[in-house]
Design a protein around this motif. Sequence first.
Motif, PDB file in Angstrom:
ATOM      1  N   VAL A 102      75.447  81.270  36.599  1.00  0.00           N
ATOM      2  CA  VAL A 102      76.634  82.060  36.052  1.00  0.00           C
ATOM      3  C   VAL A 102      76.368  83.371  35.776  1.00  0.00           C
ATOM      4  CG1 VAL A 102      76.783  80.458  34.127  1.00  0.00           C
ATOM      5  CG2 VAL A 102      78.885  81.963  35.116  1.00  0.00           C
ATOM      6  N   GLN A 103      76.587  84.323  36.456  1.00  0.00           N
ATOM      7  CA  GLN A 103      76.082  85.783  35.884  1.00  0.00           C
ATOM      8  C   GLN A 103      77.264  86.496  35.047  1.00  0.00           C
ATOM      9  OE1 GLN A 103      77.304  88.850  36.664  1.00  0.00           O
ATOM     10  NE2 GLN A 103      75.826  89.947  35.958  1.00  0.00           N
ATOM     11  N   ALA A 104      76.629  86.833  33.678  1.00  0.00           N
ATOM     12  CA  ALA A 104      77.583  87.529  32.935  1.00  0.00           C
ATOM     13  C   ALA A 104      76.434  88.747  32.094  1.00  0.00           C
ATOM     14  CB  ALA A 104      78.368  86.443  31.918  1.00  0.00           C
ATOM     15  N   ASN A 105      76.493  89.263  31.461  1.00  0.00           N
ATOM     16  CA  ASN A 105      75.942  89.919  30.455  1.00  0.00           C
ATOM     17  C   ASN A 105      76.970  89.834  29.071  1.00  0.00           C
ATOM     18  OD1 ASN A 105      75.995  91.794  28.687  1.00  0.00           O
ATOM     19  ND2 ASN A 105      76.641  93.218  29.857  1.00  0.00           N
ATOM     20  N   VAL A 106      75.489  88.753  28.358  1.00  0.00           N
ATOM     21  CA  VAL A 106      76.840  88.293  27.444  1.00  0.00           C
ATOM     22  C   VAL A 106      77.107  88.969  25.842  1.00  0.00           C
ATOM     23  CG1 VAL A 106      75.525  86.056  27.610  1.00  0.00           C
ATOM     24  CG2 VAL A 106      74.333  87.996  26.196  1.00  0.00           C
ATOM     25  N   GLY A 107      76.656  90.719  26.042  1.00  0.00           N
ATOM     26  CA  GLY A 107      76.986  91.811  25.875  1.00  0.00           C
ATOM     27  C   GLY A 107      78.830  92.228  26.005  1.00  0.00           C
ATOM     28  N   LYS A 108      79.359  91.581  27.075  1.00  0.00           N
ATOM     29  CA  LYS A 108      80.953  91.930  27.615  1.00  0.00           C
ATOM     30  C   LYS A 108      81.705  90.625  27.118  1.00  0.00           C
ATOM     31  CE  LYS A 108      80.390  96.168  29.135  1.00  0.00           C
ATOM     32  NZ  LYS A 108      79.708  96.929  29.964  1.00  0.00           N
ATOM     33  N   LEU A 109      82.727  90.456  26.209  1.00  0.00           N
ATOM     34  CA  LEU A 109      83.363  89.500  25.962  1.00  0.00           C
ATOM     35  C   LEU A 109      84.359  89.615  27.201  1.00  0.00           C
ATOM     36  CD1 LEU A 109      85.172  87.302  23.865  1.00  0.00           C
ATOM     37  CD2 LEU A 109      86.352  89.697  23.524  1.00  0.00           C
ATOM     38  N   ASP A 110      84.674  89.848  27.715  1.00  0.00           N
ATOM     39  CA  ASP A 110      85.547  89.860  29.142  1.00  0.00           C
ATOM     40  C   ASP A 110      84.499  88.729  30.256  1.00  0.00           C
ATOM     41  OD1 ASP A 110      83.891  92.041  29.856  1.00  0.00           O
ATOM     42  OD2 ASP A 110      85.700  92.482  31.550  1.00  0.00           O
ATOM     43  N   GLU A 111      83.048  89.622  30.191  1.00  0.00           N
ATOM     44  CA  GLU A 111      82.247  88.349  31.023  1.00  0.00           C
ATOM     45  C   GLU A 111      81.418  86.953  30.626  1.00  0.00           C
ATOM     46  OE1 GLU A 111      79.655  90.887  33.272  1.00  0.00           O
ATOM     47  OE2 GLU A 111      79.879  92.287  32.560  1.00  0.00           O
ATOM     48  N   VAL A 112      81.780  86.880  29.552  1.00  0.00           N
ATOM     49  CA  VAL A 112      81.609  85.931  28.033  1.00  0.00           C
ATOM     50  C   VAL A 112      83.089  84.590  28.257  1.00  0.00           C
ATOM     51  CG1 VAL A 112      81.414  84.440  26.350  1.00  0.00           C
ATOM     52  CG2 VAL A 112      79.966  86.586  26.574  1.00  0.00           C
ATOM     53  N   ASP A 113      83.790  85.333  27.883  1.00  0.00           N
ATOM     54  CA  ASP A 113      85.315  84.375  28.637  1.00  0.00           C
ATOM     55  C   ASP A 113      85.386  83.941  30.051  1.00  0.00           C
ATOM     56  OD1 ASP A 113      85.698  84.746  26.374  1.00  0.00           O
ATOM     57  OD2 ASP A 113      87.604  86.561  26.507  1.00  0.00           O
ATOM     58  N   SER A 114      85.103  84.538  30.593  1.00  0.00           N
ATOM     59  CA  SER A 114      84.865  84.177  31.846  1.00  0.00           C
ATOM     60  C   SER A 114      84.196  83.181  32.800  1.00  0.00           C
ATOM     61  CB  SER A 114      84.492  85.441  33.470  1.00  0.00           C
ATOM     62  OG  SER A 114      85.572  86.473  33.000  1.00  0.00           O
ATOM     63  N   MET A 115      82.456  83.571  31.945  1.00  0.00           N
ATOM     64  CA  MET A 115      81.761  82.305  31.888  1.00  0.00           C
ATOM     65  C   MET A 115      81.825  81.005  32.026  1.00  0.00           C
ATOM     66  SD  MET A 115      77.901  82.701  30.486  1.00  0.00           S
ATOM     67  CE  MET A 115      78.169  83.243  29.099  1.00  0.00           C
ATOM     68  N   LEU A 165      73.056  90.414  19.600  1.00  0.00           N
ATOM     69  CA  LEU A 165      73.726  90.008  17.947  1.00  0.00           C
ATOM     70  C   LEU A 165      74.583  89.385  18.464  1.00  0.00           C
ATOM     71  CD1 LEU A 165      74.260  88.597  15.271  1.00  0.00           C
ATOM     72  CD2 LEU A 165      74.535  91.304  14.859  1.00  0.00           C
ATOM     73  N   ASN A 166      75.443  90.625  19.482  1.00  0.00           N
ATOM     74  CA  ASN A 166      77.237  90.547  19.704  1.00  0.00           C
ATOM     75  C   ASN A 166      77.726  88.717  21.278  1.00  0.00           C
ATOM     76  OD1 ASN A 166      78.285  92.260  17.919  1.00  0.00           O
ATOM     77  ND2 ASN A 166      78.494  93.729  19.784  1.00  0.00           N
ATOM     78  N   GLY A 167      76.672  88.896  22.039  1.00  0.00           N
ATOM     79  CA  GLY A 167      76.301  87.851  22.428  1.00  0.00           C
ATOM     80  C   GLY A 167      76.396  86.411  21.998  1.00  0.00           C
ATOM     81  N   THR A 168      75.284  86.184  20.512  1.00  0.00           N
ATOM     82  CA  THR A 168      75.502  85.442  19.729  1.00  0.00           C
ATOM     83  C   THR A 168      77.175  84.790  19.456  1.00  0.00           C
ATOM     84  OG1 THR A 168      72.809  85.353  20.159  1.00  0.00           O
ATOM     85  CG2 THR A 168      73.864  84.273  18.379  1.00  0.00           C
ATOM     86  N   PHE A 169      77.711  85.720  19.287  1.00  0.00           N
ATOM     87  CA  PHE A 169      79.431  85.625  18.604  1.00  0.00           C
ATOM     88  C   PHE A 169      79.516  85.304  19.364  1.00  0.00           C
ATOM     89  CE2 PHE A 169      82.880  88.091  17.641  1.00  0.00           C
ATOM     90  CZ  PHE A 169      83.090  87.337  16.700  1.00  0.00           C
ATOM     91  N   TYR A 170      79.762  85.861  20.841  1.00  0.00           N
ATOM     92  CA  TYR A 170      80.817  85.325  21.494  1.00  0.00           C
ATOM     93  C   TYR A 170      80.456  84.153  22.537  1.00  0.00           C
ATOM     94  CZ  TYR A 170      81.928  90.523  22.080  1.00  0.00           C
ATOM     95  OH  TYR A 170      82.220  91.570  21.927  1.00  0.00           O
ATOM     96  N   CYS A 171      79.036  84.087  22.250  1.00  0.00           N
ATOM     97  CA  CYS A 171      79.422  82.508  23.230  1.00  0.00           C
ATOM     98  C   CYS A 171      79.459  80.942  22.286  1.00  0.00           C
ATOM     99  CB  CYS A 171      78.130  82.797  24.041  1.00  0.00           C
ATOM    100  SG  CYS A 171      77.464  83.637  25.000  1.00  0.00           S
ATOM    101  N   SER A 172      78.890  81.516  20.736  1.00  0.00           N
ATOM    102  CA  SER A 172      79.173  80.743  19.709  1.00  0.00           C
ATOM    103  C   SER A 172      80.333  79.916  19.666  1.00  0.00           C
ATOM    104  CB  SER A 172      78.178  81.508  18.442  1.00  0.00           C
ATOM    105  OG  SER A 172      76.773  81.277  19.057  1.00  0.00           O
ATOM    106  N   ARG A 173      81.246  81.818  19.414  1.00  0.00           N
ATOM    107  CA  ARG A 173      82.582  81.367  18.974  1.00  0.00           C
ATOM    108  C   ARG A 173      83.412  80.614  20.538  1.00  0.00           C
ATOM    109  NH1 ARG A 173      86.992  86.874  18.494  1.00  0.00           N
ATOM    110  NH2 ARG A 173      85.749  86.537  20.866  1.00  0.00           N
ATOM    111  N   ALA A 174      83.218  80.457  21.485  1.00  0.00           N
ATOM    112  CA  ALA A 174      83.510  79.931  22.673  1.00  0.00           C
ATOM    113  C   ALA A 174      83.526  78.841  22.913  1.00  0.00           C
ATOM    114  CB  ALA A 174      82.525  81.035  24.013  1.00  0.00           C
TER     115      ALA A 174
END
Length: 250
Positions: free
Chosen positions: A63-76, A118-127
């Motif tokens: 699954v492709q996603a830039n973890v630093g981008k919220l919309d990409e994390v959401d799609s992932m 850092l933000n990637g860790t936040f976005y992925c953890s929250r989801a």
Amino acid sequence: MSELELKGKTALVTGASKGIGKASALKLASMGANIAVNYFSSENEALDTVKEVQSLGVDAFAVQANVGKLDEVDSMISEIIKKFEKIDILINNAGIIQDGLLLRMSDEAWSKVIDTNLNGTFYCSRAAIKLMFKSRWGRIINIGSVVGLRGNVGQTNYSASKAAINGFTFALAKEVATRNITVNTITPGYINTETVEVLSDKQKDAIMNWIPMQKFGEVDDISNMVGYLASNNAKYITGQTISIDGGMAI
Ligand code: NDP
């Protein structure tokens, strides 16, 4: 530890196309977990990881996603839910360096490293936490760095991002402790991956002076701890920063 004790669990490993992430994906797969193999730019390598994971008898997809981008994390996360319905184990591994002395550090080099690490860790953890709450079980394992504990010349951005992950871990571990969810950070020293391969011999010799064991680590040194922290044997371990660095942080 029973070999297949993670059977039926789903793990998301960020940055699993190579290095520590790939080794962690393979370790969790060997313990029976199905794996979502996140990558950013290395599609072929990610597909190779998927094949190797599947050869261990579990399900996997890239699954492709830039973890630093919220919309990409959401799609992932949506894709993972569609395929596996849940995330039980999250390995926040994706990370980059963009080194330079602070005086000359660009805004972009600062933001890119903070966004990814850092933000990637936040976005992925929250989801993932939302899904773990539902199953009342979860493991979040962050990959920090010895540099987040000790600092390093030319790495203010990277050190800040990795040190912040330690604070994030302490706070989140407390927030979710009653839900059967553990949150820990592994802080590797120098591990033989592409990150280290690009260093010159002169740089490697200088680094050896800081390592009591006088050698770099291997990806398995980290992935074995990932497997342990995901296992039932580690059920009472949370909020910890675990150094695997040949003694560098002593
Ligand atoms: P590698 O450079 O070998 O792999 C990095 C992985 O992160 C790749 O899969 C890459 O994907 C992925 N990635 C990079 N940017 C993004 C992004 N924006 N979104 C999603 N994925 C991304 O790194 P290592 O295996 O060496 O390092 C893994 C982790 O361990 C990092 O967090 C690093 O900081 C940490 N670490 C490593 C040490 C070492 O000595 N190797 C020491 C201490 C910590 P792709 O290739 O597809 O772009």
